[in-house]
Scaffold this motif. Sequence first.
Motif, PDB file in Angstrom:
ATOM      1  N   TYR A   4      44.363  72.008 -50.178  1.00  0.00           N
ATOM      2  CA  TYR A   4      45.683  72.546 -50.483  1.00  0.00           C
ATOM      3  C   TYR A   4      45.725  74.046 -50.247  1.00  0.00           C
ATOM      4  CZ  TYR A   4      46.814  68.090 -52.658  1.00  0.00           C
ATOM      5  OH  TYR A   4      47.043  66.770 -52.893  1.00  0.00           O
ATOM      6  N   TYR A   5      44.665  74.748 -50.667  1.00  0.00           N
ATOM      7  CA  TYR A   5      44.634  76.192 -50.459  1.00  0.00           C
ATOM      8  C   TYR A   5      44.582  76.543 -48.980  1.00  0.00           C
ATOM      9  CZ  TYR A   5      44.142  77.331 -55.371  1.00  0.00           C
ATOM     10  OH  TYR A   5      44.376  77.495 -56.694  1.00  0.00           O
ATOM     11  N   LEU A   6      43.804  75.803 -48.206  1.00  0.00           N
ATOM     12  CA  LEU A   6      43.746  76.067 -46.769  1.00  0.00           C
ATOM     13  C   LEU A   6      45.091  75.801 -46.099  1.00  0.00           C
ATOM     14  CD1 LEU A   6      40.252  74.646 -45.788  1.00  0.00           C
ATOM     15  CD2 LEU A   6      40.962  77.027 -45.903  1.00  0.00           C
ATOM     16  N   MET A   7      45.774  74.753 -46.525  1.00  0.00           N
ATOM     17  CA  MET A   7      47.081  74.449 -45.971  1.00  0.00           C
ATOM     18  C   MET A   7      48.090  75.542 -46.332  1.00  0.00           C
ATOM     19  SD  MET A   7      49.370  70.998 -46.388  1.00  0.00           S
ATOM     20  CE  MET A   7      49.635  71.230 -48.127  1.00  0.00           C
ATOM     21  N   MET A   8      48.030  76.022 -47.575  1.00  0.00           N
ATOM     22  CA  MET A   8      48.971  77.065 -47.988  1.00  0.00           C
ATOM     23  C   MET A   8      48.659  78.405 -47.332  1.00  0.00           C
ATOM     24  SD  MET A   8      49.806  76.292 -51.890  1.00  0.00           S
ATOM     25  CE  MET A   8      50.086  74.645 -52.422  1.00  0.00           C
ATOM     26  N   VAL A   9      47.384  78.698 -47.132  1.00  0.00           N
ATOM     27  CA  VAL A   9      47.027  79.927 -46.418  1.00  0.00           C
ATOM     28  C   VAL A   9      47.502  79.838 -44.972  1.00  0.00           C
ATOM     29  CG1 VAL A   9      45.064  81.239 -45.526  1.00  0.00           C
ATOM     30  CG2 VAL A   9      45.119  80.561 -47.920  1.00  0.00           C
ATOM     31  N   PHE A  10      47.368  78.670 -44.360  1.00  0.00           N
ATOM     32  CA  PHE A  10      47.881  78.485 -43.003  1.00  0.00           C
ATOM     33  C   PHE A  10      49.394  78.668 -42.958  1.00  0.00           C
ATOM     34  CE2 PHE A  10      49.605  75.626 -39.735  1.00  0.00           C
ATOM     35  CZ  PHE A  10      49.084  76.257 -38.609  1.00  0.00           C
ATOM     36  N   MET A  11      50.105  78.102 -43.932  1.00  0.00           N
ATOM     37  CA  MET A  11      51.562  78.259 -43.978  1.00  0.00           C
ATOM     38  C   MET A  11      51.947  79.717 -44.199  1.00  0.00           C
ATOM     39  SD  MET A  11      52.471  74.820 -46.123  1.00  0.00           S
ATOM     40  CE  MET A  11      54.179  75.198 -46.390  1.00  0.00           C
ATOM     41  N   PHE A  12      51.192  80.424 -45.038  1.00  0.00           N
ATOM     42  CA  PHE A  12      51.453  81.847 -45.259  1.00  0.00           C
ATOM     43  C   PHE A  12      51.241  82.639 -43.971  1.00  0.00           C
ATOM     44  CE2 PHE A  12      50.376  86.134 -46.558  1.00  0.00           C
ATOM     45  CZ  PHE A  12      51.390  86.414 -47.455  1.00  0.00           C
ATOM     46  N   LEU A  13      50.189  82.326 -43.231  1.00  0.00           N
ATOM     47  CA  LEU A  13      49.934  83.024 -41.974  1.00  0.00           C
ATOM     48  C   LEU A  13      50.998  82.704 -40.928  1.00  0.00           C
ATOM     49  CD1 LEU A  13      46.064  82.723 -41.709  1.00  0.00           C
ATOM     50  CD2 LEU A  13      47.420  84.730 -42.316  1.00  0.00           C
ATOM     51  N   VAL A  14      51.524  81.482 -40.938  1.00  0.00           N
ATOM     52  CA  VAL A  14      52.625  81.143 -40.033  1.00  0.00           C
ATOM     53  C   VAL A  14      53.868  81.966 -40.394  1.00  0.00           C
ATOM     54  CG1 VAL A  14      54.233  79.296 -39.408  1.00  0.00           C
ATOM     55  CG2 VAL A  14      51.798  78.863 -39.422  1.00  0.00           C
ATOM     56  N   GLY A  15      54.139  82.107 -41.686  1.00  0.00           N
ATOM     57  CA  GLY A  15      55.263  82.943 -42.112  1.00  0.00           C
ATOM     58  C   GLY A  15      55.076  84.393 -41.724  1.00  0.00           C
ATOM     59  N   ALA A  16      53.841  84.900 -41.828  1.00  0.00           N
ATOM     60  CA  ALA A  16      53.571  86.282 -41.420  1.00  0.00           C
ATOM     61  C   ALA A  16      53.719  86.453 -39.909  1.00  0.00           C
ATOM     62  CB  ALA A  16      52.174  86.690 -41.868  1.00  0.00           C
ATOM     63  N   TYR A  17      53.315  85.414 -39.152  1.00  0.00           N
ATOM     64  CA  TYR A  17      53.485  85.474 -37.702  1.00  0.00           C
ATOM     65  C   TYR A  17      54.966  85.499 -37.320  1.00  0.00           C
ATOM     66  CZ  TYR A  17      53.599  84.035 -32.861  1.00  0.00           C
ATOM     67  OH  TYR A  17      53.870  83.956 -31.522  1.00  0.00           O
ATOM     68  N   VAL A  18      55.760  84.669 -37.967  1.00  0.00           N
ATOM     69  CA  VAL A  18      57.202  84.652 -37.682  1.00  0.00           C
ATOM     70  C   VAL A  18      57.825  85.984 -38.075  1.00  0.00           C
ATOM     71  CG1 VAL A  18      59.390  83.579 -38.342  1.00  0.00           C
ATOM     72  CG2 VAL A  18      57.426  82.165 -37.821  1.00  0.00           C
ATOM     73  N   PHE A  19      57.370  86.561 -39.181  1.00  0.00           N
ATOM     74  CA  PHE A  19      57.895  87.865 -39.612  1.00  0.00           C
ATOM     75  C   PHE A  19      57.575  88.942 -38.581  1.00  0.00           C
ATOM     76  CE2 PHE A  19      57.299  91.876 -41.968  1.00  0.00           C
ATOM     77  CZ  PHE A  19      58.606  92.062 -42.372  1.00  0.00           C
ATOM     78  N   CYS A  20      56.388  88.892 -38.004  1.00  0.00           N
ATOM     79  CA  CYS A  20      56.004  89.910 -37.021  1.00  0.00           C
ATOM     80  C   CYS A  20      56.638  89.664 -35.653  1.00  0.00           C
ATOM     81  CB  CYS A  20      54.485  89.954 -36.879  1.00  0.00           C
ATOM     82  SG  CYS A  20      53.649  90.575 -38.343  1.00  0.00           S
ATOM     83  N   SER A  21      56.859  88.419 -35.297  1.00  0.00           N
ATOM     84  CA  SER A  21      57.362  88.134 -33.951  1.00  0.00           C
ATOM     85  C   SER A  21      58.883  88.151 -33.860  1.00  0.00           C
ATOM     86  CB  SER A  21      56.836  86.784 -33.462  1.00  0.00           C
ATOM     87  OG  SER A  21      57.355  85.749 -34.267  1.00  0.00           O
ATOM     88  N   LYS A  22      59.590  87.805 -34.913  1.00  0.00           N
ATOM     89  CA  LYS A  22      61.052  87.764 -34.883  1.00  0.00           C
ATOM     90  C   LYS A  22      61.613  89.000 -35.576  1.00  0.00           C
ATOM     91  CE  LYS A  22      61.216  83.590 -33.201  1.00  0.00           C
ATOM     92  NZ  LYS A  22      61.639  83.310 -31.868  1.00  0.00           N
ATOM     93  N   ARG A  23      61.449  90.140 -34.940  1.00  0.00           N
ATOM     94  CA  ARG A  23      61.915  91.361 -35.585  1.00  0.00           C
ATOM     95  C   ARG A  23      63.220  91.887 -35.011  1.00  0.00           C
ATOM     96  NH1 ARG A  23      56.884  94.658 -33.027  1.00  0.00           N
ATOM     97  NH2 ARG A  23      57.630  94.092 -31.008  1.00  0.00           N
ATOM     98  N   LYS A  24      63.888  91.082 -34.203  1.00  0.00           N
ATOM     99  CA  LYS A  24      65.175  91.506 -33.675  1.00  0.00           C
ATOM    100  C   LYS A  24      66.289  91.326 -34.705  1.00  0.00           C
ATOM    101  CE  LYS A  24      64.335  90.682 -28.816  1.00  0.00           C
ATOM    102  NZ  LYS A  24      64.762  89.972 -27.618  1.00  0.00           N
ATOM    103  N   HIS A  25      66.228  90.253 -35.476  1.00  0.00           N
ATOM    104  CA  HIS A  25      67.270  89.939 -36.441  1.00  0.00           C
ATOM    105  C   HIS A  25      66.764  90.184 -37.857  1.00  0.00           C
ATOM    106  CE1 HIS A  25      70.007  88.055 -33.592  1.00  0.00           C
ATOM    107  NE2 HIS A  25      68.944  87.485 -33.042  1.00  0.00           N
ATOM    108  N   LEU A  26      67.596  90.780 -38.675  1.00  0.00           N
ATOM    109  CA  LEU A  26      67.247  91.018 -40.069  1.00  0.00           C
ATOM    110  C   LEU A  26      67.224  89.706 -40.847  1.00  0.00           C
ATOM    111  CD1 LEU A  26      66.647  93.051 -42.317  1.00  0.00           C
ATOM    112  CD2 LEU A  26      69.099  93.238 -42.686  1.00  0.00           C
ATOM    113  N   LEU A  27      68.101  88.769 -40.519  1.00  0.00           N
ATOM    114  CA  LEU A  27      68.150  87.495 -41.232  1.00  0.00           C
ATOM    115  C   LEU A  27      66.869  86.690 -41.037  1.00  0.00           C
ATOM    116  CD1 LEU A  27      69.815  85.607 -42.983  1.00  0.00           C
ATOM    117  CD2 LEU A  27      70.754  84.621 -40.909  1.00  0.00           C
TER     118      LEU A  27
END
Length: 96
Positions: A4-27
Amino acid sequence: MAVYYLMMVFMFLVGAYVFCSKRKHLLMALLSLEFMVLITFMMLFIFLNFFSCELFFSMVFLVFSVCEGALGLSILVSMIRTHGNDFFQSFVILQC
């Protein structure tokens, strides 16, 4: 439990990747930040539940995350009202 922790860490890293890659829109940035906050809350809840601790801190964490979300949405609304969209390219910091 470790899966569960590995899955949640992976999901957190996916969210961080989306935050870093989609920086054109504030939403998109706000949505990825809220996703990361929810994953952090799930990790905190499982951690506190595993050690049979009080869950009061998780409620305090939720209150602060709701305040963060409301502040982000108010910034988004004010930016759309003044500039017409949520692109960061049209938002000039030097302009008053």
